[in-house]
Design an enzyme around this catalytic site. Structure first.
Site, PDB file in Angstrom:
ATOM      1  N   ASP A   1      -3.089  -9.406   5.480  1.00 25.91           N
ATOM      2  CA  ASP A   1      -3.216  -8.938   7.246  1.00 25.91           C
ATOM      3  C   ASP A   1      -4.553  -8.946   7.490  1.00 25.91           C
ATOM      4  O   ASP A   1      -4.932  -9.365   6.655  1.00 25.91           O
ATOM      5  CB  ASP A   1      -3.132  -6.981   6.506  1.00 25.91           C
ATOM      6  N   LEU A   2      -4.986  -8.695   8.539  1.00 26.38           N
ATOM      7  CA  LEU A   2      -6.308  -9.472   8.933  1.00 26.38           C
ATOM      8  C   LEU A   2      -7.407  -8.088   9.046  1.00 26.38           C
ATOM      9  O   LEU A   2      -8.113  -8.140   8.502  1.00 26.38           O
ATOM     10  CB  LEU A   2      -6.213 -10.235  10.504  1.00 26.38           C
ATOM     11  N   ASP A   3      -6.903  -7.096  10.145  1.00 24.66           N
ATOM     12  CA  ASP A   3      -8.051  -5.901  10.117  1.00 24.66           C
ATOM     13  C   ASP A   3      -7.729  -5.305   9.160  1.00 24.66           C
ATOM     14  O   ASP A   3      -6.625  -4.879   8.665  1.00 24.66           O
ATOM     15  CB  ASP A   3      -7.216  -5.736  11.738  1.00 24.66           C
TER      16      ASP A   3
ATOM     17  N   THR B   1     -11.798  -5.516  12.217  1.00 27.18           N
ATOM     18  CA  THR B   1     -12.305  -5.675  13.507  1.00 27.18           C
ATOM     19  C   THR B   1     -11.077  -3.583  14.136  1.00 27.18           C
ATOM     20  O   THR B   1     -11.471  -3.621  15.571  1.00 27.18           O
ATOM     21  CB  THR B   1     -11.002  -6.258  14.057  1.00 27.18           C
TER      22      THR B   1
ATOM     23  N   LYS C   1      -3.729   2.375  13.412  1.00 28.43           N
ATOM     24  CA  LYS C   1      -4.589   1.168  12.307  1.00 28.43           C
ATOM     25  C   LYS C   1      -3.148   0.243  12.556  1.00 28.43           C
ATOM     26  O   LYS C   1      -1.978   0.999  11.257  1.00 28.43           O
ATOM     27  CB  LYS C   1      -4.734   1.233  11.142  1.00 28.43           C
TER      28      LYS C   1
ATOM     29  N   SER D   1       0.410 -10.950  10.310  1.00 24.20           N
ATOM     30  CA  SER D   1      -1.038  -9.647  11.730  1.00 24.20           C
ATOM     31  C   SER D   1      -0.137  -8.940  12.498  1.00 24.20           C
ATOM     32  O   SER D   1       0.424 -10.187  13.546  1.00 24.20           O
ATOM     33  CB  SER D   1      -2.542 -10.523  11.357  1.00 24.20           C
ATOM     34  N   ALA D   2      -0.889  -8.273  12.719  1.00 23.44           N
ATOM     35  CA  ALA D   2      -0.198  -7.821  14.248  1.00 23.44           C
ATOM     36  C   ALA D   2      -0.811  -8.089  15.654  1.00 23.44           C
ATOM     37  O   ALA D   2      -0.200  -7.693  16.424  1.00 23.44           O
ATOM     38  CB  ALA D   2       0.030  -5.860  14.334  1.00 23.44           C
TER      39      ALA D   2
ATOM     40  N   LYS E   1       5.673  -3.771  12.115  1.00 26.77           N
ATOM     41  CA  LYS E   1       5.161  -3.275  11.361  1.00 26.77           C
ATOM     42  C   LYS E   1       5.425  -1.963  11.576  1.00 26.77           C
ATOM     43  O   LYS E   1       5.086  -1.265  11.502  1.00 26.77           O
ATOM     44  CB  LYS E   1       3.946  -3.728   9.834  1.00 26.77           C
TER      45      LYS E   1
ATOM     46  N   GLU F   1      -2.544  -5.546   2.223  1.00 23.25           N
ATOM     47  CA  GLU F   1      -2.186  -4.622   3.193  1.00 23.25           C
ATOM     48  C   GLU F   1      -3.564  -3.124   3.310  1.00 23.25           C
ATOM     49  O   GLU F   1      -3.384  -2.525   2.094  1.00 23.25           O
ATOM     50  CB  GLU F   1      -1.151  -3.599   3.701  1.00 23.25           C
ATOM     51  N   ASP F   2      -3.604  -3.060   4.037  1.00 24.21           N
ATOM     52  CA  ASP F   2      -4.954  -1.432   4.508  1.00 24.21           C
ATOM     53  C   ASP F   2      -4.421  -0.884   4.884  1.00 24.21           C
ATOM     54  O   ASP F   2      -4.256   0.724   5.313  1.00 24.21           O
ATOM     55  CB  ASP F   2      -6.063  -1.858   5.474  1.00 24.21           C
TER      56      ASP F   2
HETATM   57  P1  B16 Z   1      -4.017  -6.992  19.077  1.00 23.80           P
HETATM   58  P2  B16 Z   1      -3.089  -6.280  12.147  1.00 23.80           P
HETATM   59  C1  B16 Z   1      -3.402  -4.520  13.898  1.00 23.80           C
HETATM   60  O1  B16 Z   1      -4.062  -5.832  13.169  1.00 23.80           O
HETATM   61  C2  B16 Z   1      -4.745  -3.767  14.112  1.00 23.80           C
HETATM   62  O2  B16 Z   1      -4.400  -2.990  13.162  1.00 23.80           O
HETATM   63  C3  B16 Z   1      -3.687  -2.620  15.078  1.00 23.80           C
HETATM   64  O3  B16 Z   1      -5.094  -1.735  15.063  1.00 23.80           O
HETATM   65  C4  B16 Z   1      -3.443  -3.669  16.369  1.00 23.80           C
HETATM   66  O4  B16 Z   1      -3.235  -2.892  17.721  1.00 23.80           O
HETATM   67  C5  B16 Z   1      -2.880  -4.318  16.130  1.00 23.80           C
HETATM   68  O5  B16 Z   1      -3.236  -5.509  15.114  1.00 23.80           O
HETATM   69  C6  B16 Z   1      -2.576  -5.447  17.522  1.00 23.80           C
HETATM   70  O6  B16 Z   1      -3.926  -5.606  18.090  1.00 23.80           O
HETATM   71  O7  B16 Z   1      -4.315  -5.640  20.246  1.00 23.80           O
HETATM   72  O8  B16 Z   1      -5.149  -7.218  19.121  1.00 23.80           O
HETATM   73  O9  B16 Z   1      -2.790  -7.309  19.300  1.00 23.80           O
HETATM   74  O10 B16 Z   1      -3.605  -4.397  10.805  1.00 23.80           O
HETATM   75  O11 B16 Z   1      -1.742  -6.390  11.525  1.00 23.80           O
HETATM   76  O12 B16 Z   1      -3.868  -7.496  10.621  1.00 23.80           O
HETATM   77 MG    MG Z   2      -4.484  -3.752   9.105  1.00 24.30          MG
END
Ligand code: B16
Ligand code: MG
Length: 220
Positions: A10-12, A18, A46, A115-116, A146, A170-171
């Site tokens: 996962d990224l964030d 972020t 998150k 990542s999402a 997810k 994953e967090d």
């Molecule tokens: P964006 P991850 C997720 O990243 C974030 O945790 C989540 O807070 C955010 O809303 C989502 O990405 C979408 O991000 O607005 O940049 O498309 O944890 O899946 O890496």
């Molecule tokens: Mg995350």
């Protein structure tokens, strides 16, 4: 025991932090709409997609809006968020992340992103992480968020490794559930209270190594 052949990240919250930029951008939007949005509230966003995050934010503010207005607000929040991540650099990589990515390479373990975020490429490029990945699957490639396993199944497919040989980092609770549904083992990055469903939980990637992972997962 299934040999570990791919690590899916996962990224964030796992590789970079972020979440605070997402928080500032959502809080500014909430202020404009006339209500407070706390850091505690932000925990609910998150790992959640942008559109679903806005729905949660509006629910907290007790506001109902049409689809068109929601799309406009989501874009407004994203424009602000993009301004913040445009300034990111390698100093914002979370402790232990770079060393562990390098270690995976040394052990010929495939590395994929799951990542999402639709802004993942900007973040990976700005922090210099892009070259460490064999495959990058983000919110621009997926149709289901997810806890749906799609993002991780696409990652495994892209590196040509069967799910039983993949480990997800994953967090978010929803991300751990997505890994389980994908038939993969998981490492929760954070606290056991929220990530108890993971096979292993560590505070950060600093506490993990390929050898430690193999040992912990020897019986799974
Ligand atoms: P964006 P991850 C997720 O990243 C974030 O945790 C989540 O807070 C955010 O809303 C989502 O990405 C979408 O991000 O607005 O940049 O498309 O944890 O899946 O890496
Ligand atoms: Mg995350």
């Amino acid at each position: 025991m299934s040999e570990i052949k791919a690590c899916l990240f996962d990224l964030d919250g796992v590789l970079v932090d972020t979440a605070r930029y997402h928080y500032i951008a959502w809080r500014e939007l909430a202020e404009e709409l006339g209500f407070d949005f706390t850091e505690h509230d932000n925990e609910r966003l998150k790992g959640v997609s942008r559109a679903a995050s806005l729905n949660i934010l509006l629910e907290i503010g007790g506001i109902t809006l049409g689809e068109e207005e929601k799309a406009r607000l989501a874009e407004q929040k994203n424009n602000r968020y993009v301004e913040y991540i445009a300034k990111m650099d390698s100093s914002e990589i979370l402790p232990g992340a770079l060393d562990f990515l390098k270690e995976c390479r040394e052990h010929s373990i495939k590395v994929a992103l799951g990542s999402a975020s639709k802004n993942a490429m900007t973040i990976l490029n700005n922090t210099g992480l892009t070259p460490y990945f064999d495959a990058i699957i983000d919110g621009t490639h997926t149709s289901a968020a997810k806890p749906d396993p799609e993002v991780f199944l696409l990652g495994a497919q892209a590196v040509n490794i069967a799910p039983e040989h993949c480990v997800v980092f994953e967090d978010a609770e929803a991300g751990i559930l997505a890994a389980t549904r994908a038939g993969m083992r998981s490492v929760g990055i954070g606290s056991p209270e929220t990530l108890g469903a993971a096979n292993l939980v560590v505070p950060s990637l600093q506490q993990i190594s390929v050898d430690a992972l193999r040992e912990s997962f020897a019986a799974i």
